[in-house]
Motif scaffolding. Structure first.
Motif, PDB file in Angstrom:
ATOM      1  N   VAL A   1       1.177   9.322  11.452  1.00 23.55           N
ATOM      2  CA  VAL A   1       0.833   9.677  10.075  1.00 23.55           C
ATOM      3  C   VAL A   1       1.476   8.653   9.147  1.00 23.55           C
ATOM      4  CG1 VAL A   1       1.149  11.388   8.245  1.00 23.55           C
ATOM      5  CG2 VAL A   1       0.534  12.131  10.557  1.00 23.55           C
TER       6      VAL A   1
ATOM      7  N   SER B   1       5.239   8.359   7.519  1.00 29.29           N
ATOM      8  CA  SER B   1       6.100   9.351   8.169  1.00 29.29           C
ATOM      9  C   SER B   1       7.573   8.994   7.978  1.00 29.29           C
ATOM     10  CB  SER B   1       5.797   9.413   9.672  1.00 29.29           C
ATOM     11  OG  SER B   1       4.610  10.109   9.928  1.00 29.29           O
TER      12      SER B   1
ATOM     13  N   LYS C   1      -4.403   9.861   8.933  1.00 29.33           N
ATOM     14  CA  LYS C   1      -3.730  10.775   8.009  1.00 29.33           C
ATOM     15  C   LYS C   1      -2.598  10.047   7.292  1.00 29.33           C
ATOM     16  CE  LYS C   1      -5.983  14.549   9.271  1.00 29.33           C
ATOM     17  NZ  LYS C   1      -6.837  15.337   8.335  1.00 29.33           N
ATOM     18  N   THR C   2      -2.313  10.493   6.070  1.00 26.65           N
ATOM     19  CA  THR C   2      -1.223   9.898   5.292  1.00 26.65           C
ATOM     20  C   THR C   2      -0.333  10.985   4.703  1.00 26.65           C
ATOM     21  OG1 THR C   2      -2.403   9.895   3.176  1.00 26.65           O
ATOM     22  CG2 THR C   2      -2.757   8.008   4.626  1.00 26.65           C
ATOM     23  N   SER C   3       0.870  10.571   4.344  1.00 28.20           N
ATOM     24  CA  SER C   3       1.799  11.451   3.638  1.00 28.20           C
ATOM     25  C   SER C   3       2.660  10.605   2.716  1.00 28.20           C
ATOM     26  CB  SER C   3       2.670  12.233   4.623  1.00 28.20           C
ATOM     27  OG  SER C   3       3.490  13.156   3.912  1.00 28.20           O
TER      28      SER C   3
ATOM     29  N   ARG D   1       4.767  13.106   0.119  1.00 26.15           N
ATOM     30  CA  ARG D   1       5.372  14.324   0.647  1.00 26.15           C
ATOM     31  C   ARG D   1       6.129  13.939   1.904  1.00 26.15           C
ATOM     32  NH1 ARG D   1       3.777  18.415   4.272  1.00 26.15           N
ATOM     33  NH2 ARG D   1       1.774  17.362   4.603  1.00 26.15           N
TER      34      ARG D   1
ATOM     35  N   THR E   1       7.375  13.978   5.224  1.00 27.96           N
ATOM     36  CA  THR E   1       7.154  14.681   6.481  1.00 27.96           C
ATOM     37  C   THR E   1       6.830  13.642   7.538  1.00 27.96           C
ATOM     38  OG1 THR E   1       5.922  16.483   7.542  1.00 27.96           O
ATOM     39  CG2 THR E   1       4.681  15.030   6.072  1.00 27.96           C
TER      40      THR E   1
END
Length: 428
Positions: A85, A88, A117-119, A122, A124
């Motif tokens: 991700v 991360s 997917k990315t974050s 946020r 995580t």
């Protein structure tokens, strides 16, 4: 002008780089692009305020993987950078399968695909894997290694300005922040690169052309924030280049007004080139970086000319968005279309008649009056008559073409002939 072979060479050089909204993968991407056009590359420090946003910390991946209960390495970042991700945070530890499951992302509707997917904002961590692989996981203890770093660094942006006769500018903006995605990332980069290369080789550009390479959203916001007054004063139109790698019909998402110069140029061009199918979409507040350029306080005339847009092809944001589905012929064709639209914009001038009191005696002017049958004027003569009556110093050639129903290129040809005869003068 770049060839098909050169476009493919650039694609291959960029494909495996780990791009994100910051980091060395982006820097290396811009360095490779600068081998073809002279980019002005600069860094924006972490914490820089840009409107309501701040430039985030820089992200670096050293290694990331999972060891299953049998000692087999899974989701290895070094094998496919989509496995991790994006952004991360660091983590190292042992988890049961039930503890690990919430951190695993799949796409059951595309069971062989690794999702992207990315974050970014946020904190995580997580991994992405195919649904087929996910279904093969067995109960037991899994060792997880997410060796990443988040630190005060910078975000990389590049631009390239081709100066024309006028200081009024046309923009092409694309993003460089997705790892190993062909249509959703590299197609826009390659079309922008090819378009810049083509326009840089011309010596007769009337407008100046600005090309921007930046991470999506935060990069566009930063670029607008730092160049707002200049863009507001100089920009007459722009395109966001994304999702341009399919060989399907064109789709155009208009600027917020729907009637800006770039919108009208697109309409005129595709009306004239009816063999190229165009689907017109009104502006909406979802999509790519046109959202930033068209936001209420900015409100710049920027649209997006695409082929098959985001969300409209099944491989979007997955490992299946790869070289197998991109068309290098389509990339080159799309770049040529961008260039032709811009040429049409350059031809779209405002003229004023120098003989406004009744029609001029057209037989006095060579090449303006043709009619083999006195009952029917030639198409060129029809265009001349429209220009005689509507070149009022306010109406541009697009509007006269729209009003008359005559081909825009015919209107341009007639206007040039009339200008050379002294019947029209240009209005700046």
């Amino acid at each position: 002008m770049l060839s098909l072979q050169e476009l493919e060479k650039v694609f291959d050089a960029l494909w495996f780089l780990n791009r994100s909204i910051t980091g060395d993968g982006v820097r290396e991407t811009h360095k490779i692009l600068s081998n073809y056009i002279p980019l002005n590359t600069y860094e924006v420090p972490t914490g820089t305020k840009v409107f309501d946003w701040s430039v985030p910390r820089e992200w670096k991946v050293n290694q990331a993987y999972i060891i299953d209960p049998d000692g087999k390495k899974l989701c290895d970042f070094s094998e496919n950078n989509l496995h991790l991700v994006n952004y991360s945070i660091p983590f190292q530890g042992k988890l049961t399968l039930n503890e690990l499951r919430p951190r695993l992302h799949t796409m059951p509707e595309l069971p062989s695909a690794i999702p992207y997917k990315t974050s970014y904002y946020r904190e995580t961590w997580g991994f992405c894997l195919s649904f087929d692989q996910y279904n093969c996981l067995k109960e037991g203890i899994y060792e997880v290694v997410v060796d990443t770093e988040l630190f005060v660094g910078s975000m990389t942006i590049s631009d390239f300005l081709i100066e024309g006769e006028s200081d009024k500018e046309i923009l092409v903006h694309t993003y460089t922040c997705h790892p190993s995605l062909a249509i959703n990332e590299l197609s826009g980069v390659l079309v922008t690169l090819a378009t810049a290369s083509a326009l840089a080789s011309r010596s007769d550009n009337y407008y100046s052309y600005r090309f921007v390479f930046a991470p999506e959203t935060i990069g566009a916001i930063t670029y607008i924030s730092q160049n707002f007054e200049h863009l507001k004063a100089s920009l007459i139109g722009g395109l966001i280049s994304t999702c341009v790698g399919h060989d399907k019909e064109y789709q155009y998402k208009s600027s917020r007004s729907g009637e800006s110069l770039i919108d009208r140029a697109i309409k005129c061009y595709f009306t004239r080139n009816s063999s190229k199918e165009l689907i017109w979409k009104e502006f909406s507040p979802s999509g790519s970086d046109e959202r930033q350029y068209c936001s209420l306080g900015v409100n710049l005339p920027v649209g997006s000319l695409m082929r098959t847009p985001y969300h409209q092809y099944p491989e979007y944001h997955t490992s299946l968005d790869n070289k197998n589905i991109i068309s290098f012929d389509a990339l080159l064709e799309t770049s040529n279309t961008y260039v032709e639209v811009f040429k049409l914009l350059e031809e779209n001038k405002v003229y004023q008649s120098t003989t406004p009191y009744c029609e001029p005696f057209m037989s006095n002017y060579d090449g303006l009056y043709f009619n083999k049958d006195h009952r029917f004027a030639s198409d060129l003569t029809k265009a001349v008559k429209w220009l005689i009556h509507f070149c009022d110093g306010k109406s541009d050639l697009f509007s006269i073409s729209e009003k008359s129903g005559l081909d825009i290129y015919l209107i341009v040809e007639a206007a040039k002939k009339m200008h050379s005869c002294g019947l029209l003068k240009t209005i700046d």
